[in-house]
Design an enzyme around this catalytic site. Structure first.
Site, mmCIF file in Angstrom:
data_model
loop_
_atom_site.group_PDB
_atom_site.id
_atom_site.type_symbol
_atom_site.label_atom_id
_atom_site.label_comp_id
_atom_site.label_asym_id
_atom_site.label_seq_id
_atom_site.Cartn_x
_atom_site.Cartn_y
_atom_site.Cartn_z
ATOM 1 N N GLY A 164 0.742 -0.749 -0.019
ATOM 2 C CA GLY A 164 0.777 -0.030 -0.457
ATOM 3 C C GLY A 164 0.656 1.489 -0.065
ATOM 4 O O GLY A 164 1.762 1.183 0.790
ATOM 5 N N ALA A 187 14.996 11.065 -1.240
ATOM 6 C CA ALA A 187 16.269 11.235 -0.656
ATOM 7 C C ALA A 187 17.568 9.531 -1.070
ATOM 8 O O ALA A 187 18.737 9.437 -1.390
ATOM 9 C CB ALA A 187 16.021 10.260 0.648
ATOM 10 N N VAL A 188 17.174 8.558 -1.472
ATOM 11 C CA VAL A 188 18.038 6.828 -1.768
ATOM 12 C C VAL A 188 18.251 7.602 -2.863
ATOM 13 O O VAL A 188 19.298 7.569 -3.435
ATOM 14 C CB VAL A 188 16.643 6.718 -2.417
ATOM 15 N N ARG A 233 0.653 -4.794 -5.620
ATOM 16 C CA ARG A 233 1.087 -6.260 -4.793
ATOM 17 C C ARG A 233 1.032 -7.506 -5.009
ATOM 18 O O ARG A 233 0.272 -7.729 -6.494
ATOM 19 C CB ARG A 233 -0.298 -6.138 -4.090
ATOM 20 N N ASP A 283 5.635 -5.193 5.841
ATOM 21 C CA ASP A 283 6.086 -6.209 6.479
ATOM 22 C C ASP A 283 6.025 -7.259 5.283
ATOM 23 O O ASP A 283 7.206 -8.212 4.468
ATOM 24 C CB ASP A 283 5.373 -7.091 7.758
ATOM 25 N N THR A 328 4.452 2.927 5.643
ATOM 26 C CA THR A 328 2.725 2.050 5.098
ATOM 27 C C THR A 328 1.938 2.890 6.842
ATOM 28 O O THR A 328 2.545 2.938 7.271
ATOM 29 C CB THR A 328 2.975 0.508 6.273
ATOM 30 N N ASP A 370 -0.123 2.204 8.254
ATOM 31 C CA ASP A 370 -0.349 1.507 9.491
ATOM 32 C C ASP A 370 0.774 0.957 10.645
ATOM 33 O O ASP A 370 -0.686 1.064 11.927
ATOM 34 C CB ASP A 370 -0.499 -0.443 8.812
ATOM 35 N N ASP A 380 2.257 -0.474 11.169
ATOM 36 C CA ASP A 380 2.495 -2.026 12.100
ATOM 37 C C ASP A 380 3.906 -2.684 11.988
ATOM 38 O O ASP A 380 3.227 -4.252 11.852
ATOM 39 C CB ASP A 380 1.513 -2.943 11.917
ATOM 40 N N ARG A 394 -6.342 -2.494 8.785
ATOM 41 C CA ARG A 394 -6.536 -4.620 8.355
ATOM 42 C C ARG A 394 -6.955 -5.379 9.364
ATOM 43 O O ARG A 394 -7.670 -6.006 10.340
ATOM 44 C CB ARG A 394 -6.023 -4.982 7.251
ATOM 45 N N SER A 412 -23.767 14.148 22.620
ATOM 46 C CA SER A 412 -23.226 13.180 21.483
ATOM 47 C C SER A 412 -22.174 12.616 21.347
ATOM 48 O O SER A 412 -21.408 12.888 22.260
ATOM 49 C CB SER A 412 -23.415 14.414 20.356
ATOM 50 N N GLU A 432 -11.109 -0.870 10.243
ATOM 51 C CA GLU A 432 -11.791 -2.008 9.577
ATOM 52 C C GLU A 432 -11.450 -3.044 9.410
ATOM 53 O O GLU A 432 -12.897 -4.472 9.763
ATOM 54 C CB GLU A 432 -11.828 -1.391 8.002
ATOM 55 N N GLN A 470 -9.155 8.311 1.760
ATOM 56 C CA GLN A 470 -8.575 9.295 1.478
ATOM 57 C C GLN A 470 -7.333 8.998 2.563
ATOM 58 O O GLN A 470 -6.210 10.305 2.503
ATOM 59 C CB GLN A 470 -9.797 10.145 2.117
ATOM 60 N N GLN A 471 -7.631 8.571 3.692
ATOM 61 C CA GLN A 471 -6.458 8.250 4.706
ATOM 62 C C GLN A 471 -4.867 8.160 4.020
ATOM 63 O O GLN A 471 -3.946 8.431 4.579
ATOM 64 C CB GLN A 471 -6.365 7.304 5.772
HETATM 65 O O1 F6P Z 1 -1.453 0.114 3.531
HETATM 66 C C1 F6P Z 1 -2.103 -0.959 4.262
HETATM 67 C C2 F6P Z 1 -3.825 -0.238 4.050
HETATM 68 O O2 F6P Z 1 -3.795 0.876 3.857
HETATM 69 C C3 F6P Z 1 -4.264 -1.154 6.016
HETATM 70 O O3 F6P Z 1 -4.881 0.159 6.196
HETATM 71 C C4 F6P Z 1 -5.746 -1.430 4.368
HETATM 72 O O4 F6P Z 1 -6.193 -3.028 5.347
HETATM 73 C C5 F6P Z 1 -5.053 -2.237 3.693
HETATM 74 O O5 F6P Z 1 -3.521 -1.036 3.122
HETATM 75 C C6 F6P Z 1 -6.228 -1.752 2.213
HETATM 76 O O6 F6P Z 1 -5.347 -2.442 1.235
HETATM 77 P P1 F6P Z 1 -5.818 -2.031 -0.434
HETATM 78 O O7 F6P Z 1 -5.974 -0.319 -0.785
HETATM 79 O O8 F6P Z 1 -4.770 -2.686 -0.845
HETATM 80 O O9 F6P Z 1 -7.251 -2.733 -0.451
#
Ligand code: F6P
Length: 329
Positions: free
Chosen positions: A18, A29-30, A79, A110, A133, A135, A137, A179, A223, A230, A260-261
């Site tokens: 992603g 930079a590379v 991917r 990873d 990434t 995430d 993670d 994810r 509220s 997700e 959008q994130q």
């Molecule tokens: O890159 C990480 C991520 O954005 C996760 O947070 C998300 O679950 C996943 O990729 C979505 O991947 P894709 O855009 O391939 O559906």
């Protein structure tokens, strides 16, 4: 950590998995540090897909103009399931060798690092990883490129939703990315004042969330906001809303922030992190280190063996969720 002795004269750089805001700053930079060190630098398009399809081109200093502020990745990404098989990696290694590429910088997560580790083990192509990434993670690094931007993008949206939630006395369920990881959820939940946070690492339930919301209501709160990652099923915010409606009759509104994130101009923190990590990756290759990832420990850059990175999981801090619960009273 592995070491190699052959002289590096040509390096390849690619982005994989992603995309994440700040990847362009890392590529820049590379390329620029590599050229400053008299290396030839090659861009591999679409990650491992382009490596297998021979989509490789030499990059020059000016190719990197005006990209530090852009989200996405100018090298594109992908991917690939084919690359997970040894035959795919044979094809990729043949193309790299035909270009005379001595070493690689892999910017990704990873899964991408598993591919880089296999290229070293099977074809002795040295590689250094840079964690990119949203995430956050990746085991072995406190921070990954793109996380800060994604958190701030989501937070801006949550703040806007809070305005309308307050105006209508509503409950909103906002779904953020992640994810397998609750880093974005826990960070935006705390920073956005959410009442409850559902993260893959967490253990809250619809009943617990409802108790919290009812309690808050009894204290005069009109509220509320629930954040959910997700998880394995994008759209789970709708399932939560349905469960809440069935159990309580409360009609929750749903907002899914989605991709959008992943886009948008990287924050200063991500540009700086990416620039430092990209430069450190080239430096490590020039010193003969490979099969490692550049990570962070606090403000310090560190080197972590890819084998460790790919064999361990990094989990979101549940203490942030507990704190968010206490503070959203
Ligand atoms: O890159 C990480 C991520 O954005 C996760 O947070 C998300 O679950 C996943 O990729 C979505 O991947 P894709 O855009 O391939 O559906």
């Amino acid at each position: 950590m592995a070491q190699f002795s052959q002289k590096v004269t040509k390096i390849g750089v690619y982005t994989s998995g992603g995309d994440a805001p700040g990847m362009n700053a890392a590529i820049r930079a590379v390329v620029r540090v590599g050229i400053a060190q008299n290396l030839e630098v090659y861009g591999i398009h679409n990650g491992y897909v382009g490596m297998m399809d021979n989509k490789i081109e030499r990059l020059q200093l000016r190719d990197m103009a005006n990209i530090i502020q852009r989200g996405g990745t100018v090298l594109k990404t992908g991917r690939s399931t084919e690359f997970m098989k040894p035959e795919g990696r044979v094809k990729a290694a043949q193309h790299l060798k035909a270009f005379g590429i001595d070493a690689l910088v892999c910017i990704g997560g990873d899964g991408s690092f598993r591919g880089a580790h296999a290229l070293w083990e099977e074809h002795q192509i040295p590689c250094v990883g840079v964690p990119g990434t949203i995430d956050n993670d990746i085991y072995g690094s406190d921070k990954t490129i793109g996380f800060d931007t994604a958190v701030n993008t989501a937070l801006e949206a949550i703040d806007r939703i809070r305005d309308t939630a307050a105006s209508h006395d509503r409950l909103f369920i906002i779904e953020v990315m992640g994810r397998n990881s609750g880093f974005i959820a826990s960070h935006v939940g705390l920073a956005g004042g959410a009442e409850e946070i559902f993260a893959p690492e967490g253990n809250t339930t619809v009943d617990k969330a409802l108790d919290r919301i009812k309690e808050a209501k009894s204290r005069g709160k009109t509220s509320s906001i629930i954040i959910t990652a997700e998880g394995q099923k994008p759209g789970r915010a709708y399932d939560l809303a349905e469960a809440i409606r069935k159990k309580s009759g409360i009609d929750a509104k749903v907002s899914i922030l989605g991709h959008q994130q992943r886009g948008g101009s990287p924050t200063a923190a991500d540009r700086i992190l990416a620039s430092r990590m990209g430069a450190a990756a080239v430096d490590a290759l020039l010193k003969g280190y490979c099969d490692i990832m550049i990570g962070t420990e606090g403000e310090r850059l560190i080197q972590v063996p890819l084998d460790l990175v790919t064999k361990h999981e990094k989990k979101a801090q549940l203490d942030l969720i507990s704190l968010a619960n206490i503070l959203a009273t």
